[in-house]
Design an enzyme around this catalytic site. Structure first.
Site, PDB file in Angstrom:
ATOM      1  N   GLU A  41      43.136  43.787  30.779  1.00  9.29           N
ATOM      2  CA  GLU A  41      42.380  43.950  32.030  1.00  9.29           C
ATOM      3  C   GLU A  41      41.707  42.633  32.423  1.00  9.29           C
ATOM      4  O   GLU A  41      41.727  42.233  33.592  1.00  9.29           O
ATOM      5  CB  GLU A  41      41.336  45.048  31.827  1.00  9.29           C
ATOM      6  CG  GLU A  41      40.413  45.286  32.991  1.00  9.29           C
ATOM      7  CD  GLU A  41      39.125  45.946  32.553  1.00  9.29           C
ATOM      8  OE1 GLU A  41      38.107  45.705  33.224  1.00  9.29           O
ATOM      9  OE2 GLU A  41      39.122  46.680  31.541  1.00  9.29           O
ATOM     10  N   ASP A  81      42.678  40.834  35.883  1.00  6.47           N
ATOM     11  CA  ASP A  81      41.636  40.621  36.885  1.00  6.47           C
ATOM     12  C   ASP A  81      41.701  39.193  37.433  1.00  6.47           C
ATOM     13  O   ASP A  81      41.631  38.969  38.649  1.00  6.47           O
ATOM     14  CB  ASP A  81      40.268  40.891  36.241  1.00  6.47           C
ATOM     15  CG  ASP A  81      39.117  40.549  37.167  1.00  6.47           C
ATOM     16  OD1 ASP A  81      38.936  41.254  38.171  1.00  6.47           O
ATOM     17  OD2 ASP A  81      38.401  39.575  36.893  1.00  6.47           O
ATOM     18  N   GLU A 122      44.557  46.653  36.686  1.00  3.54           N
ATOM     19  CA  GLU A 122      44.389  45.246  36.300  1.00  3.54           C
ATOM     20  C   GLU A 122      45.096  44.953  34.980  1.00  3.54           C
ATOM     21  O   GLU A 122      45.723  43.895  34.817  1.00  3.54           O
ATOM     22  CB  GLU A 122      42.902  44.905  36.195  1.00  3.54           C
ATOM     23  CG  GLU A 122      42.219  44.848  37.547  1.00  3.54           C
ATOM     24  CD  GLU A 122      40.759  44.482  37.462  1.00  3.54           C
ATOM     25  OE1 GLU A 122      40.250  43.880  38.426  1.00  3.54           O
ATOM     26  OE2 GLU A 122      40.107  44.801  36.441  1.00  3.54           O
TER      27      GLU A 122
END
EC number: 3.1.26.3
Length: 225
Positions: free
Chosen positions: A40, A44, A116
């Site tokens: 993640e 991101d 993400e």
């Protein structure tokens, strides 16, 4: 029962060489063992870069402030959660017993984090250019719609804020009909809002557009009525 993974990869538009990366991206920290938070973190950063780069190219005369606001709109949690629902991601998430019981597979933050993480997994499984092309395909409609200087809040967000400001429950969206072939479908969505006698109907060429249309109509009725 979890649907076949190839249904998910078809919706994502990417087939993994290392399927373990996808499995890891779908694993929430509430499940025992390895989870998706490192992916993640990576996803991101990639998402933010890809969207910033695309906005820079699309809007050569737009100032930094407007581009920052547009990027924030495109990468915020509820936009990512919408994407997750378009992929039916909740059907594939690996959650711990507590999260399962509390409906974690529907929670915006968990869906957004998983999207993400999938971006991070695609990057590790391929390369930056592949990840970029996949992300831009996912965002195609949203990038076509977004405009500098305009209010960056879509009808669903505005309806949600309107209801929250009056301490009312959030609206419930239900797909009531899908017609047409896969490449040319029309979705009908019913939006149930507390205080309104009947659900508001919205139609569009995707579930998201139908929900936005229903939210827009509901807002008009609430503010004019």
């Amino acid at each position: 029962m979890t649907p076949p993974m190839n249904k998910l990869t078809s919706k994502l538009g990417y087939t993994f060489k290392e399927t373990e990366l996808l499995n890891l991206a779908l694993t929430h920290r509430s499940a025992n063992g390895k989870h998706n938070e490192r992916l993640e973190f990576l996803g991101d950063s990639i998402l933010s870069f890809v969207i910033a780069d695309e906005l820079y190219r699309r809007f050569p005369k737009v100032n930094e402030g407007d581009m920052s606001r547009m990027r924030a709109t495109l990468v915020r949690g509820n936009t990512l959660a919408e994407l997750g629902r378009e992929f039916d991601l909740g059907d594939y998430l690996k959650l711990g017993p507590g999260e399962l019981k509390s409906g974690g597979f529907r929670r915006d933050s968990i869906l957004a984090d998983a999207v993400e993480a999938i971006i991070g997994a695609i990057y590790l499984d391929s390369d930056l250019e592949t990840a970029r092309s996949i992300v831009l395909e996912w965002y195609h409609g949203r990038l076509e719609e977004i405009k500098p200087g305009a209010s960056q809040k879509d009808p669903k967000t505005r309806l949600q804020e309107f209801l929250q400001g009056r301490r009312k429950p959030l609206p419930v969206y239900t797909v009531t009909n899908i017609k047409g072939e896969a490449h040319n479908q029309e979705f009908t969505v019913a939006c149930e809002v507390a205080g309104m006698d009947t659900p508001v109907i919205g139609k569009g060429t995707s579930r998201r557009k139908a929900e936005q249309a229903a939210a827009e109509t509901a807002l008009e009725q609430l503010t004019n009525g």
